[in-house]
Design an enzyme around this catalytic site. Structure first.
Site, PDB file in Angstrom:
ATOM      1  N   HIS A  52     -20.899 -84.539  18.962  1.00 16.96           N
ATOM      2  CA  HIS A  52     -21.821 -83.585  19.586  1.00 16.96           C
ATOM      3  C   HIS A  52     -22.976 -83.197  18.671  1.00 16.96           C
ATOM      4  O   HIS A  52     -23.896 -82.505  19.109  1.00 16.96           O
ATOM      5  CB  HIS A  52     -21.065 -82.315  19.996  1.00 16.96           C
ATOM      6  CG  HIS A  52     -20.078 -82.533  21.101  1.00 16.96           C
ATOM      7  ND1 HIS A  52     -20.407 -83.081  22.309  1.00 16.96           N
ATOM      8  CD2 HIS A  52     -18.743 -82.281  21.172  1.00 16.96           C
ATOM      9  CE1 HIS A  52     -19.344 -83.154  23.081  1.00 16.96           C
ATOM     10  NE2 HIS A  52     -18.315 -82.683  22.421  1.00 16.96           N
ATOM     11  N   GLU A 154      -7.300 -81.729  23.068  1.00 16.50           N
ATOM     12  CA  GLU A 154      -8.250 -80.798  23.683  1.00 16.50           C
ATOM     13  C   GLU A 154      -8.314 -80.954  25.199  1.00 16.50           C
ATOM     14  O   GLU A 154      -9.264 -80.508  25.830  1.00 16.50           O
ATOM     15  CB  GLU A 154      -9.641 -80.987  23.060  1.00 16.50           C
ATOM     16  CG  GLU A 154     -10.094 -82.439  22.963  1.00 16.50           C
ATOM     17  CD  GLU A 154     -11.360 -82.604  22.139  1.00 16.50           C
ATOM     18  OE1 GLU A 154     -12.085 -81.613  21.932  1.00 16.50           O
ATOM     19  OE2 GLU A 154     -11.638 -83.734  21.713  1.00 16.50           O
ATOM     20  N   ASP A 180     -13.026 -77.202  24.501  1.00 14.44           N
ATOM     21  CA  ASP A 180     -12.634 -78.111  25.574  1.00 14.44           C
ATOM     22  C   ASP A 180     -11.252 -77.758  26.121  1.00 14.44           C
ATOM     23  O   ASP A 180     -11.012 -77.853  27.334  1.00 14.44           O
ATOM     24  CB  ASP A 180     -12.644 -79.556  25.077  1.00 14.44           C
ATOM     25  CG  ASP A 180     -14.033 -80.165  25.089  1.00 14.44           C
ATOM     26  OD1 ASP A 180     -14.827 -79.799  25.973  1.00 14.44           O
ATOM     27  OD2 ASP A 180     -14.339 -80.994  24.217  1.00 14.44           O
TER      28      ASP A 180
END
Length: 263
Positions: A52, A154, A180
């Protein structure tokens, strides 16, 4: 934390596997000079986020080099883009001491991550690590022993299979992605308090699975206060916030101290 020369990046994976308290920092910006300064601050590891974060391969290479150049013994980790042998090998070839592999849902996926981290006959990592050979050593067996394979839980599937994932040989540690996971449990935002009870139950499930398998378990935290609480709850290691968040917090705090005469 890494505060003197007696702790080195060479011993990072052993420290992680042993379950000793380990404190990390998260970098999402492609800024090697800032990353070097962060690596000199006393963290046991600095993780460069290729999933990310705003970092491509040249940035990863420069960031890992900057962490090594700090000379504090801080280990460079990379959260790779995906559970894919190419991305894992690329990060390790650049000299990362370990990878954090996102979205691992099953034991089979955990096995694939382990295989991508290890040279034959243990795994299928391709030999040709030009920079890693200098930093970690040219011996495939030595690299296999020193590289950390961390898998993330997650998702609901990952949570359901936590015990099997943690039991996979070669998985050195489990890392929980709280944002998440909270969304997967029905949260409308990554911090939605409406699913606190379900989230806390999920954390206990992963802690129990990791403990039964003899594996370290970590979690990402928004700040040091939360990190201290998680360690007290039984987590072995924590990652704290990221450079972009802290940059924004710092500039806003300074601006808030200046009188606003625009009204």
């Amino acid at each position: 934390m890494t505060t003197n020369s007696t702790t080195s990046a060479t011993g990072f994976t052993e420290r992680l596997r042993s379950g000793r308290q380990t404190i990390g920092y998260w970098v999402v910006c492609d800024n090697p000079v800032a990353t070097e300064r962060i690596a000199m601050s006393g963290y046991d590891y600095v993780c460069l986020d290729a999933q990310h974060g705003l970092i491509e391969y040249r940035g990863l290479l420069a960031g890992i080099t900057a962490i090594d150049a700090a000379g504090t013994g801080t280990a460079a980790l990379v959260r790779v883009q995906a559970n894919d042998r190419f991305w894992i090998a690329q990060a390790l070839d650049a000299g990362a001491r370990g990878v954090i592999v996102p979205m691992v849902d099953t034991a089979a996926e955990a096995e694939a991550a382990v295989a991508a981290c290890r040279f034959p006959p243990v795994g299928h990592r391709s030999n040709g690590a030009l920079r890693a050979g200098l930093r970690i050593g040219p011996s495939p067996a030595g690299a296999n022993a020193e590289i950390a394979c961390v898998v993330m839980i997650e998702t609901v599937s990952g949570l359901r299979n936590a015990a099997e994932i943690a039991s996979v040989p070669g998985v050195d540690a489990i890392y929980i992605g709280p944002s998440d996971l909270r969304l997967a449990l029905g949260g409308t935002t990554p911090t939605d308090p409406a699913v606190d009870a379900e989230f806390d139950d999920a954390l206990r499930t992963v802690l129990k699975a990791a403990e039964a398998a003899g594996k370290a378990v970590g979690i990402h935290c928004p700040d040091g206060v939360t990190a201290a609480r998680r360690l007290a709850e039984g987590f072995n290691y924590v990652g704290i916030a990221n450079d972009l968040v802290h940059l924004e917090q710092a500039v806003k705090s300074h601006l808030a101290q200046v009188p606003d005469e625009s009204d």
